[in-house]
Write a protein that holds these residues in place. Structure first.
Motif, PDB file in Angstrom:
ATOM      1  N   HIS A 201       1.426  -9.265 138.635  1.00 23.25           N
ATOM      2  CA  HIS A 201       2.617 -10.040 138.276  1.00 23.25           C
ATOM      3  C   HIS A 201       3.528  -9.225 137.351  1.00 23.25           C
ATOM      4  CE1 HIS A 201       4.233 -14.199 136.839  1.00 23.25           C
ATOM      5  NE2 HIS A 201       5.144 -13.497 137.479  1.00 23.25           N
ATOM      6  N   HIS A 205       7.488  -7.578 138.006  1.00 20.81           N
ATOM      7  CA  HIS A 205       8.724  -7.713 137.215  1.00 20.81           C
ATOM      8  C   HIS A 205       9.244  -6.357 136.744  1.00 20.81           C
ATOM      9  CE1 HIS A 205       9.233 -12.103 136.267  1.00 20.81           C
ATOM     10  NE2 HIS A 205       8.084 -12.100 136.913  1.00 20.81           N
ATOM     11  N   HIS A 214       9.128 -10.509 144.532  1.00 23.40           N
ATOM     12  CA  HIS A 214       8.757 -11.561 143.575  1.00 23.40           C
ATOM     13  C   HIS A 214       9.954 -12.364 143.090  1.00 23.40           C
ATOM     14  CE1 HIS A 214       6.465 -13.745 140.645  1.00 23.40           C
ATOM     15  NE2 HIS A 214       7.177 -13.263 139.643  1.00 23.40           N
ATOM     16  N   HIS A 218      11.636 -16.712 141.267  1.00 28.80           N
ATOM     17  CA  HIS A 218      12.455 -16.955 140.069  1.00 28.80           C
ATOM     18  C   HIS A 218      13.887 -17.353 140.414  1.00 28.80           C
ATOM     19  CE1 HIS A 218       9.634 -15.554 136.937  1.00 28.80           C
ATOM     20  NE2 HIS A 218       9.117 -14.875 137.942  1.00 28.80           N
ATOM     21  N   HIS A 295       8.253 -18.145 131.107  1.00 28.00           N
ATOM     22  CA  HIS A 295       8.256 -17.098 132.132  1.00 28.00           C
ATOM     23  C   HIS A 295       9.443 -17.248 133.090  1.00 28.00           C
ATOM     24  CE1 HIS A 295       6.864 -13.979 134.721  1.00 28.00           C
ATOM     25  NE2 HIS A 295       6.921 -14.794 135.765  1.00 28.00           N
TER      26      HIS A 295
HETATM   27 ZN   LIG Z   1       7.204 -13.894 137.661  1.00 31.92          ZN
END
Ligand SMILES: [Zn+2]
Ligand SMILES: [Zn+2]
Length: 405
Positions: A201, A205, A214, A218, A295
């Protein structure tokens, strides 16, 4: 060179203790057993004989020590399997054949069982939010998230084939040990899988190649249970590289995939604003709605924080933890929002952007490649702003405002 021979001997010897059809030659086994009888100089432990074979003289070389450390690891795995868990068994060879024939438990694909629960709770939560404040719920956003979830399940039918093949191949051919299906092993894999997830993870990012898949998760400016289902369509093909250690250590593929599902299901319920803070002991150890809201925040203070899956301890250990602050309300979404409900745009916009950036940059090939490796926001001419830069700018502004007041 010699070290590799010893290690190969050890691995081969250990493989010989596995189920029928995998027995090694008696010569190799006897050599390996003799290596085991060598002195474990590092801790002054001596390996005990289970046969009447003569012990080798003490050998204190680093090579032997490295082999012995590997044997200790194997003993630990044997201990997991043993009914009597006396400490000295850790250094005892005799039990290596115990429970060789592993019976696989019947574990269904938990995700398929969880889907009806997901749909029901998304509806219940939606009604609850709508009743409280109709303005704060966006049905189009929810449908966009659900379509990303459905797409993810469909694409995974393909990517899982590859993932299952890789994990099973490593387990079948290169595992260092055979970890049985016992509760201690489930506890171990909870930590091991969660550790892998943290790094998967975090790199998701911190490197734009992984971020391109990913970012989907978001891309919503809302935060509710449907956001949990807003999943990548492309990440399933790469994520496996972060989990290769699990089959190599000896976790059975079934155990690995079950734990991955448990982690995914755990992370569902934390996508809500309806739960404030959990009890302090819980917030200290486990990922929670409050930690995960942070997050999903685009506030500079919250960017690239709280990567946890199930356990928040990794963020606390590796310096990426940020608690949710009352005075800093979370603003959900991306630093630069994409403002679309089109699933195809959501799935591929960042891929298009990164390729455009790399190809249009008038610079060397190495710097073009850096667009894929470096964090989002990076530019070859140094004009880009990374999360760290945004946070620093924000902190400076805060300090200036404080000094004015
Ligand atoms: Zn994330
Ligand atoms: Zn999330």
């Amino acid at each position: 060179m010699l070290s590799s021979v010893y290690i190969l001997f050890f691995i081969y010897w250990y493989r010989c203790s596995l189920p029928a059809g995998q027995a090694g030659s008696p010569l190799i086994i006897s050599v390996c057993i003799k290596i085991c009888y060598g002195s474990f100089h590092l801790f002054k432990f001596y390996f005990l004989s289970v046969t009447d074979a003569a012990c080798l003289p003490q050998v204190n070389s680093p090579l032997i020590i490295s082999v012995c450390i590997k044997i200790c690891y194997a003993r630990f795995i044997i201990l997991l399997n043993a009914k009597d868990t006396k400490f000295e068994n850790l250094f005892y060879i005799a039990k290596r054949n115990k429970n060789c024939f592993m019976e696989l438990p019947q574990i269904p694909n938990l995700i398929y069982y969880a889907i009806p629960f997901f749909i029901l709770t998304v509806i219940i939560e939606g009604i609850a939010i709508f009743k409280k404040n109709p303005e704060s719920y966006n049905i189009k956003d929810t449908f966009a998230s659900l379509s990303m979830g459905v797409g993810n399940v469909l694409v995974n039918l393909l990517s899982k084939l590859m993932v299952v093949f890789v994990i099973t191949f490593l387990y079948e051919n290169f595992r260092l040990a055979t970890i049985p299906f016992v509760w201690r092993a489930w506890l171990l894999i909870l930590f091991a899988d969660d550790f892998c997830y943290y790094w998967f993870h975090r790199i998701g990012h911190e490197s734009r190649f992984f971020w391109a898949s990913h970012i989907i998760h978001h891309s919503s400016q809302k935060y509710n249970l449907s956001t949990a289902l807003r999943q990548t369509w492309t990440g399933g093909f790469f994520s496996v590289v972060f989990y290769l250690a699990l089959p190599l250590l000896g976790f059975h593929p079934l155990m690995i995939f079950t734990q991955m599902s448990v982690s995914l299901i755990y992370q569902y319920w934390i996508h809500t604003e309806l739960i404030g803070k959990m009890p302090r002991w819980f917030e200290a150890v486990f990922n929670s709605p409050s930690h995960h809201r942070v997050h999903h925040g685009s506030n500079p203070l919250y960017l690239d924080r709280n990567y946890a899956g199930i356990l928040i301890i990794w963020d606390r250990l590796f310096g990426t933890f940020q608690p949710e602050l009352k005075e800093e309300k979370v603003v959900y979404g991306l630093h630069a929002n994409i403002n679309t409900y089109n699933p195809l745009k959501i799935a591929f916009h960042e891929w298009i952007a990164v390729f455009k950036d790399a190809f249009s940059a008038k610079t060397s090939l190495a710097k073009k490649l850096n667009y894929f490796i470096k964090p989002p926001g990076w530019k070859h001419d140094g004009s880009g702003l990374l999360s760290e830069d945004l946070r620093k700018e924000w902190l400076l502004d805060q300090q200036k405002n404080a000094s004015i007041n």
